[in-house]
Design a protein around this motif. Structure first.
Motif, short mmCIF file in Angstrom:
data_model
loop_
_atom_site.label_atom_id
_atom_site.label_comp_id
_atom_site.label_asym_id
_atom_site.label_seq_id
_atom_site.Cartn_x
_atom_site.Cartn_y
_atom_site.Cartn_z
N ASP A 8 -18.20 -5.00 14.12
CA ASP A 8 -17.97 -3.95 12.88
C ASP A 8 -16.92 -3.34 13.14
OD1 ASP A 8 -18.92 -2.35 10.81
OD2 ASP A 8 -19.34 -0.92 12.13
N ALA A 9 -16.56 -3.04 14.44
CA ALA A 9 -15.19 -2.43 14.49
C ALA A 9 -14.02 -3.21 14.26
CB ALA A 9 -15.26 -1.80 16.25
N PHE A 10 -14.28 -4.44 14.69
CA PHE A 10 -13.06 -5.30 14.47
C PHE A 10 -12.74 -5.60 12.98
CE2 PHE A 10 -13.92 -7.31 18.67
CZ PHE A 10 -12.88 -6.64 19.30
N THR A 11 -13.85 -5.54 12.37
CA THR A 11 -14.02 -5.57 10.72
C THR A 11 -13.06 -4.34 10.15
OG1 THR A 11 -16.04 -6.81 10.66
CG2 THR A 11 -15.18 -5.76 8.56
N ARG A 12 -13.65 -3.09 10.78
CA ARG A 12 -12.93 -1.96 10.13
C ARG A 12 -11.56 -2.17 10.49
NH1 ARG A 12 -15.97 2.20 12.86
NH2 ARG A 12 -17.97 0.85 13.09
N VAL A 13 -10.98 -2.52 11.62
CA VAL A 13 -9.70 -2.74 12.27
C VAL A 13 -8.87 -3.41 11.24
CG1 VAL A 13 -8.07 -3.40 13.89
CG2 VAL A 13 -9.80 -1.81 14.48
N ARG A 14 -9.50 -4.82 10.91
CA ARG A 14 -8.86 -5.59 9.97
C ARG A 14 -8.60 -5.25 8.68
NH1 ARG A 14 -12.73 -9.84 9.88
NH2 ARG A 14 -12.32 -10.02 12.24
N GLU A 15 -9.84 -4.44 8.08
CA GLU A 15 -9.71 -3.78 6.84
C GLU A 15 -8.78 -2.90 6.84
OE1 GLU A 15 -13.56 -2.45 6.06
OE2 GLU A 15 -14.51 -4.43 5.50
N SER A 16 -8.60 -1.99 7.82
CA SER A 16 -7.61 -1.02 8.02
C SER A 16 -5.88 -1.30 7.76
CB SER A 16 -7.42 -0.12 9.12
OG SER A 16 -6.48 0.99 9.38
N GLU A 17 -6.02 -2.83 8.87
CA GLU A 17 -4.81 -3.39 8.60
C GLU A 17 -4.47 -4.02 7.18
OE1 GLU A 17 -5.10 -6.42 11.64
OE2 GLU A 17 -4.59 -5.03 13.33
N VAL A 18 -5.26 -4.58 6.45
CA VAL A 18 -5.05 -5.21 5.07
C VAL A 18 -4.69 -3.81 4.23
CG1 VAL A 18 -6.26 -6.04 3.28
CG2 VAL A 18 -6.79 -7.21 5.33
N ALA A 19 -5.46 -2.70 4.32
CA ALA A 19 -5.20 -1.70 3.43
C ALA A 19 -3.49 -1.21 3.83
CB ALA A 19 -6.28 -0.34 3.77
N GLN A 20 -3.21 -0.99 5.19
CA GLN A 20 -2.04 -0.65 5.43
C GLN A 20 -0.89 -1.62 4.76
OE1 GLN A 20 -1.18 -0.27 9.74
NE2 GLN A 20 0.87 0.57 9.20
N GLN A 21 -1.37 -2.83 4.96
CA GLN A 21 -0.35 -3.94 4.34
C GLN A 21 -0.27 -3.76 2.73
OE1 GLN A 21 -1.85 -7.70 5.71
NE2 GLN A 21 -0.88 -7.56 7.52
N ALA A 22 -1.32 -3.50 2.17
CA ALA A 22 -1.34 -3.22 0.75
C ALA A 22 -0.58 -1.91 0.38
CB ALA A 22 -2.80 -3.08 0.34
N ARG A 23 -0.62 -0.76 1.01
CA ARG A 23 0.18 0.13 0.97
C ARG A 23 1.55 0.03 1.02
NH1 ARG A 23 -4.25 2.71 3.69
NH2 ARG A 23 -3.11 2.64 5.46
N GLN A 24 2.01 -0.89 1.97
CA GLN A 24 3.16 -1.18 2.37
C GLN A 24 3.69 -1.93 0.96
OE1 GLN A 24 5.26 0.07 4.56
NE2 GLN A 24 7.13 -1.06 3.49
N TRP A 25 2.86 -2.93 0.58
CA TRP A 25 3.54 -3.93 -0.44
C TRP A 25 3.63 -2.75 -1.88
CZ3 TRP A 25 1.15 -4.84 -5.30
CH2 TRP A 25 1.87 -6.03 -6.03
N LEU A 26 2.69 -1.96 -1.89
CA LEU A 26 2.61 -1.08 -3.17
C LEU A 26 4.19 -0.08 -3.01
CD1 LEU A 26 -1.02 -0.02 -3.52
CD2 LEU A 26 0.56 -1.55 -5.34
N ALA A 27 4.21 0.08 -1.99
CA ALA A 27 5.61 1.01 -1.67
C ALA A 27 6.69 0.11 -2.05
CB ALA A 27 5.47 1.83 -0.40
N ASP A 28 6.96 -0.99 -1.49
CA ASP A 28 8.07 -1.93 -1.59
C ASP A 28 8.34 -2.34 -3.10
OD1 ASP A 28 8.14 -1.79 1.06
OD2 ASP A 28 7.58 -3.98 1.42
N THR A 29 6.94 -2.46 -3.74
CA THR A 29 7.01 -2.80 -5.17
C THR A 29 7.62 -1.78 -5.92
OG1 THR A 29 5.14 -4.50 -4.84
CG2 THR A 29 5.49 -3.96 -6.98
#
Length: 93
Positions: free
Chosen positions: A47-68
Motif C-alpha cells: 500500500d505504501a509503495f502504491t501511494r509512493v508510485r501514485e505520488s510520483e505519477v501525480a508529480q510527473q503529471a504536474r510537471q508535464w502540465l507545467a511544461d505544456t
C-alpha cells in the motif's frame, strides 16, 4: 529501498510475534502468527509503495502540465505575432 523496507517490516513482525507468543512450546501457533503479521506487513508495504508510485505519477503529471502550459504560452505568443503581422498586411492593401 523496497526490499530493505519489506525486510524491516518482516523483522518487526517476527519480533512482535516473539514478544506476543503465549509460550515458546507452541511453534505452530507462533508460525501462524508470524505468517499473519508478515502478510499484514507485506500488505502495508505494498500500500505504501502504491501511494509512493501514485505520488510520483501525480508529480510527473504536474510537471508535464507545467511544461505544456509554458509551451502553450509560447505558441500563443507566436500566434499573436502572426495575427498582428497578418492584420498589418491586410490593412496596407
Amino acid at each position: 529501498m523496497k526490499a530493505s523496507l519489506l525486510f524491516l517490516l518482516a523483522c518487526t513482525a517476527v519480533l512482535a510475534v516473539g514478544a506476543r507468543a503465549d509460550t515458546p512450546d507452541e511453534p505452530k501457533a507462533l508460525l501462524q502468527k508470524v505468517q499473519e503479521l508478515a502478510q499484514k506487513a507485506m500488505a502495508m508495504a505494498k500500500d505504501a509503495f502504491t501511494r509512493v508510485r501514485e505520488s510520483e505519477v501525480a508529480q510527473q503529471a504536474r510537471q508535464w502540465l507545467a511544461d505544456t502550459a509554458e509551451l502553450s504560452k509560447q505558441r500563443l505568443g507566436w500566434l499573436k505575432e502572426q495575427l498582428g503581422e497578418l492584420r498589418k498586411k491586410t490593412q496596407t492593401k
